[in-house]
Design an enzyme around this catalytic site. Structure first.
Site, mmCIF file in Angstrom:
data_model
loop_
_atom_site.group_PDB
_atom_site.id
_atom_site.type_symbol
_atom_site.label_atom_id
_atom_site.label_comp_id
_atom_site.label_asym_id
_atom_site.label_seq_id
_atom_site.Cartn_x
_atom_site.Cartn_y
_atom_site.Cartn_z
ATOM 1 N N THR A 118 180.396 64.267 23.705
ATOM 2 C CA THR A 118 179.423 64.732 23.747
ATOM 3 C C THR A 118 179.039 65.441 21.915
ATOM 4 O O THR A 118 179.679 66.398 21.793
ATOM 5 C CB THR A 118 178.357 65.545 24.398
ATOM 6 O OG1 THR A 118 177.541 66.161 24.361
ATOM 7 C CG2 THR A 118 179.693 66.761 24.472
ATOM 8 N N TYR A 142 178.897 73.464 28.698
ATOM 9 C CA TYR A 142 179.058 71.914 28.790
ATOM 10 C C TYR A 142 179.841 71.649 27.146
ATOM 11 O O TYR A 142 180.600 70.801 27.676
ATOM 12 C CB TYR A 142 177.813 71.877 29.319
ATOM 13 C CG TYR A 142 177.532 69.525 28.910
ATOM 14 C CD1 TYR A 142 178.588 68.928 30.176
ATOM 15 C CD2 TYR A 142 177.304 69.049 27.815
ATOM 16 C CE1 TYR A 142 178.320 67.302 29.420
ATOM 17 C CE2 TYR A 142 177.139 67.755 27.474
ATOM 18 C CZ TYR A 142 177.807 66.829 28.459
ATOM 19 O OH TYR A 142 177.836 66.169 28.438
#
Ligand code: UFG
Length: 334
Positions: A118, A142
């Site tokens: 990501t 995250y």
């Protein structure tokens, strides 16, 4: 014919990767626990194993039952806001499951691993667009969890010969242009689907999270990349793995603000989007825009659906055709 394991193949990006593999004639095994994925998102042509990645025995059985040319690992917790509230849960789940999967692959002799990573590994960038040399300094758990997985995989190449491709998605959006798959999260937190659902009157007005960013219109900017282009990138990197591990940033190289997204949905739909203004969301960087020069140069990957308009149109079409998401599809078929 090659055979691939796709974890999270019933999820949003995973289901589009599965379609891309099946479209070119590969064999696909999907492993999903349906915590956020949908059974109806898995085409009949793919084999389906319902299991949790934390279940080591189930994993061993999968690797014993089939021999895979590569693993595509998309199953993960992936919401920035959620991760700020549950950091330990996010890091334990994403890191533990990924390392357990990589270990099972190595034990089974499968040495090719493609990771859904990501843009969140970069945190707040100092230079835009963000290339692969940018410092990886996540600002939310995250992003931290995916960075840890990337680092674990890097060590595994030397020790175990496990070659990995870490694909750092910027903002995945849109839906299969043929309408076979789309985005269906409960609750839906992502900007494009929420804005579409608000335009359709299915959810309350969209809140713009922050209008005081240092951007032209004061709202946060993101690089929205079509999910079918993301899926194509997963196939494009496979030959590169024969030379060694790689990491690529995946976006279109253009930033669009929250207000631009709302305007695009209004243009595509011909409807007004009810919206309000609220404070910034915790953990959100102001601007994220990718440089994807490296993957373009090294694999020939080129995004085919790079306009925001087209991304929004395919998403709109999906939501219009599937008012109840995948559950609605199942109900319709019954
Ligand atoms: N936003 C709003 N209102 C909403 C929803 C979102 O203003 O109702 C804003 C967000 O603050 C952000 C932008 O719209 O500035 C995009 O938000 P999304 O929730 O759609 O996506 P994120 O950028 O938070 O995160 C997504 C993925 C992550 C990934 C990240 C990489 O969910 O997994 O892109 O850029 F890490």
């Amino acid at each position: 014919m090659a055979r691939y394991l796709v974890t999270g193949g019933a999820g949003y990006v995973g289901s589009h990767v599965v379609l891309a593999l099946l479209d070119r004639g590969d064999d696909v095994v999907v492993l999903d626990n349906f915590s956020t994925g949908h059974r109806a998102a898995v085409p009949d042509a793919a084999a389906l194993v319902e299991a949790d990645l934390a279940d080591g025995r189930a994993l061993a059985e999968v690797f014993a039952a089939w021999k895979f040319d590569a693993v595509f690992h998309m199953a993960a917790l992936s919401l920035v806001g959620d991760s700020m509230r549950q950091p330990l849960h996010y890091i334990r789940t994403n890191l533990g499951n990924s390392l357990g999967l990589a270990e099972a692959a190595v034990r089974a002799g499968c040495k090719r691993f493609v990771l859904s990573s990501t843009a969140a590994v970069f945190g707040v960038p100092r230079i835009l667009p963000i290339d692969e040399a940018a410092p990886r300094e996540p600002v939310n758990p995250y992003g931290e969890s995916k960075l840890m997985v990337e680092q674990g995989l890097a060590w595994a190449e030397g020790a175990h010969g496990l070659r990995s491709a870490c694909l750092r998605y910027f903002n995945a959006a849109g839906a299969d242009p043929a309408g076979r798959a789309g985005e269906d999260h409960t609750p839906e937190t992502h900007l494009i689907p929420r804005t579409i659902m608000a335009a359709m009157g299915r959810v309350e007005p969209v809140t713009i999270f922050g209008t005081d960013y240092d951007t032209p219109d004061g709202t946060a900017m993101r690089d929205y990349v079509h999910v079918a282009d993301l899926a194509a990138a997963h196939l494009a990197v496979l030959p590169r793995l024969e030379e060694g591990s790689v990491a690529y940033n995946l976006g279109n190289g253009a930033g669009h603000s929250v207000r631009e997204v709302i305007a695009a949905v209004e243009r595509v739909s011909g409807r007004a989007v009810p919206h309000t203004v609220g404070p910034r969301r915790e953990g959100d960087p102001p601007v994220l825009v990718a440089s994807s020069a490296r993957i373009r140069a090294e694999t020939g990957w080129l995004p085919r659906h790079d306009s925001l308009e087209e991304i929004v149109r395919t998403a709109w079409n999906w939501h219009a055709a599937n008012p109840g998401g995948y559950a609605g599809r199942v109900a319709q078929a019954a």
